[in-house]
Write a protein that holds these residues in place. Structure first.
Motif, PDB file in Angstrom:
ATOM      1  N   GLY A 294       0.836  -1.189   0.000  1.00 43.34           N
ATOM      2  CA  GLY A 294       0.000   0.000   0.000  1.00 43.34           C
ATOM      3  C   GLY A 294       0.874   1.243   0.000  1.00 43.34           C
ATOM      4  N   LEU A 295       0.566   2.176  -0.887  1.00 47.89           N
ATOM      5  CA  LEU A 295       1.375   3.394  -1.020  1.00 47.89           C
ATOM      6  C   LEU A 295       0.530   4.582  -0.584  1.00 47.89           C
ATOM      7  N   SER A 296       0.980   5.260   0.484  1.00 49.12           N
ATOM      8  CA  SER A 296       0.166   6.310   1.091  1.00 49.12           C
ATOM      9  C   SER A 296       0.599   7.718   0.732  1.00 49.12           C
ATOM     10  N   GLY A 297       1.810   7.842   0.178  1.00 46.40           N
ATOM     11  CA  GLY A 297       2.378   9.165  -0.030  1.00 46.40           C
ATOM     12  C   GLY A 297       3.298   9.577   1.101  1.00 46.40           C
ATOM     13  N   VAL A 320      -0.424   0.038  -4.446  1.00 44.00           N
ATOM     14  CA  VAL A 320      -1.867   0.286  -4.439  1.00 44.00           C
ATOM     15  C   VAL A 320      -2.155   1.521  -3.585  1.00 44.00           C
ATOM     16  N   MET A 321      -2.778   2.510  -4.188  1.00 41.25           N
ATOM     17  CA  MET A 321      -3.210   3.710  -3.457  1.00 41.25           C
ATOM     18  C   MET A 321      -4.676   3.536  -3.077  1.00 41.25           C
ATOM     19  N   MET A 322      -4.995   3.765  -1.817  1.00 46.20           N
ATOM     20  CA  MET A 322      -6.351   3.514  -1.309  1.00 46.20           C
ATOM     21  C   MET A 322      -6.835   4.741  -0.530  1.00 46.20           C
ATOM     22  N   ILE A 387      -8.240  -5.075   0.977  1.00 41.32           N
ATOM     23  CA  ILE A 387      -7.943  -4.888  -0.446  1.00 41.32           C
ATOM     24  C   ILE A 387      -6.595  -5.492  -0.793  1.00 41.32           C
ATOM     25  N   LEU A 388      -5.590  -5.191   0.027  1.00 43.09           N
ATOM     26  CA  LEU A 388      -4.236  -5.673  -0.262  1.00 43.09           C
ATOM     27  C   LEU A 388      -4.154  -7.191  -0.192  1.00 43.09           C
ATOM     28  N   MET A 389      -4.770  -7.799   0.825  1.00 40.51           N
ATOM     29  CA  MET A 389      -4.707  -9.254   0.942  1.00 40.51           C
ATOM     30  C   MET A 389      -5.489  -9.940  -0.162  1.00 40.51           C
ATOM     31  N   THR A 402       4.233  -1.912   5.514  1.00 38.05           N
ATOM     32  CA  THR A 402       4.932  -0.628   5.424  1.00 38.05           C
ATOM     33  C   THR A 402       5.011   0.093   6.763  1.00 38.05           C
ATOM     34  N   GLY A 403       4.690  -0.601   7.852  1.00 40.76           N
ATOM     35  CA  GLY A 403       4.836   0.012   9.167  1.00 40.76           C
ATOM     36  C   GLY A 403       6.296   0.046   9.583  1.00 40.76           C
TER      37      GLY A 403
END
Length: 420
Positions: A294-297, A320-322, A387-389, A402-403
């Motif tokens: 997941g890509l958050s910015g 994936v941007m969510m 979504i990611l899984m 990404t933590g």
């Protein structure tokens, strides 16, 4: 004495693959007319294989792969890390050992005495401590073989020690003229320099060469950096193997030529190399060819994306941007730009509709500012995790978290959300 080191990247449980790597090292030694080839700790089975070492069939058949290795040692001596049955009805059923093989004959074993039980180690759960030590003759030299921790308890080097006895010192007192140390020493920041200092100190104090061979590669959550070293009897480092890659190299113990590359291993670049190796090996050894995240910015996901692209190739990474109604346009634009610069595919799956539907169904108050509705805030993270899984399952991609460790340590994360 001419020595070849085989700094190999093993896979836990891959007997045939690990054996082939061992045979390559022996062949390198033969080509270089070496007297001795040295492999890392538990090179045959892979370290650390955890409760697999408790399986009765694994215990009973643990020495079978050695047969092929023994047949490959015509005219040469090899020290190979392996486990072996104790043959006892009580206590642990395995020794963590070094097999000493010479000219197609198994000469004997040097078993590990000091069994670490800290950090990532749990050796006493699987292994029995050695009862005695012995030396091995090789063309007039007397080899003392220490398995990993058995070299790491020098009272003249460490301010604090975990064990009362020092097996390496015992080998020296028995008359060893060369110390062989086979290791599976995990990466920590600054540890490469620490190893250099430790080996150099011991070699200089004892007046004998030390061959320190370390495992390399990522195995589950542990990264082994390699960076094997050889010190001469003056304590000078005469070989420094590169970190984070397989390496086969040969050196004469009396060459008198210093290797100036002794690595401190405490810089950001070294940490980056370790993380890239860990991602690459975890994916490859678990047969993943592609990954997603997941890509958050934000900075955390940007760092993970960059490391993943280097480890696996940008063409194999999906970001994936969510966004939700609370996300800024800038965070999306930054994510798209990062994907463009890395050559990584990005897709967008907004969670706003799903979030609205679930908050209405569950009668949750939608927050106007942070802290108003913890359940609703965590719901966003859990939707993203879903979504990611789902993409991971559908496309066979490895999902990268990404933590960061500070968030995990403080509990600043969402269970079943960004902890996926």
């Amino acid at each position: 004495m001419r020595v070849t080191i085989g700094q190999i990247n093993t896979t836990n449980g891959d007997y045939s693959g690990n054996t082939e790597r061992i045979l390559r090292a022996i062949e390198k030694g033969r080509q270089d007319t070496s007297d001795l080839v040295v492999l890392p700790e538990v090179a045959v089975q892979g370290y650390m294989s955890f409760d697999w070492f408790l399986d009765r069939d694994v215990v009973a058949r643990s020495l079978e792969p050695l047969e092929k290795i023994i047949q490959a040692t015509e005219g040469i001596t090899a020290v190979v890390g392996t486990v072996r049955p104790t043959g006892e009805t009580e206590g642990r059923k395995l020794y963590n050992s070094a097999a000493i093989i010479r000219d197609k004959r198994l000469v004997g074993f040097a078993d590990k005495t000091l069994l670490p039980e800290y950090d990532v180690f749990d050796d006493p759960r699987y292994f029995q401590s050695a009862r005695e030590r012995r030396l091995f003759e090789l063309d007039g030299a007397r080899l003392g073989v220490a398995v990993c921790e058995d070299l790491w308890n020098d009272k003249t080097f460490w301010r604090e020690r975990l064990y009362a006895n020092d097996p390496a010192d015992e080998l020296i007192e028995m008359g060893a003229s060369v110390l062989i140390s086979i290791n599976a020493s995990p990466f920590n920041k600054g540890k490469m320099g620490q190893r250099c200092s430790m080996v150099s100190h011991r070699a200089r104090a004892a007046g004998l060469p030390i061959v320190f061979v370390n495992l390399v590669g990522g195995n589950d959550g542990i990264i082994f950096d390699g960076a094997s070293i050889v010190a001469d009897c003056e304590g000078d480092i005469i070989m420094q193997a590169p970190p984070f890659e397989e390496f086969f190299g040969t050196v004469d113990l009396d060459c008198g030529v210093r290797d100036e590359r002794c690595l401190p291993g405490d810089d950001t670049e070294t940490v980056r190399e370790a993380l890239v190796l860990g991602i690459r090996d975890y994916a490859q050894k678990n047969r993943f060819k592609q990954a997603l995240l997941g890509l958050s910015g934000g900075i955390d996901s940007a760092v993970v994306a960059t490391l993943a692209c280097e480890a696996l190739g940008s063409e194999n990474v999906l970001a994936v941007m969510m966004p939700s109604k609370y996300s800024s346009r800038g965070s999306i634009d930054d994510s798209v730009e990062l994907g463009r610069r890395l050559g990584m595919k990005t897709i967008e799956h907004p969670i706003s509709e799903a979030f609205d539907a679930l908050t209405e169904e569950l009668q949750l108050k939608q927050p106007q500012r942070g802290g108003e509705s913890l359940a609703a805030e965590n719901l966003q993270s859990r939707l993203r995790g879903n979504i990611l899984m789902t993409i991971s399952n559908a496309e066979g991609r490895l999902l990268l978290s990404t933590g960061n460790k500070s968030e995990l340590a403080l509990g600043y994360c969402t269970l079943y959300g960004d902890t996926n």
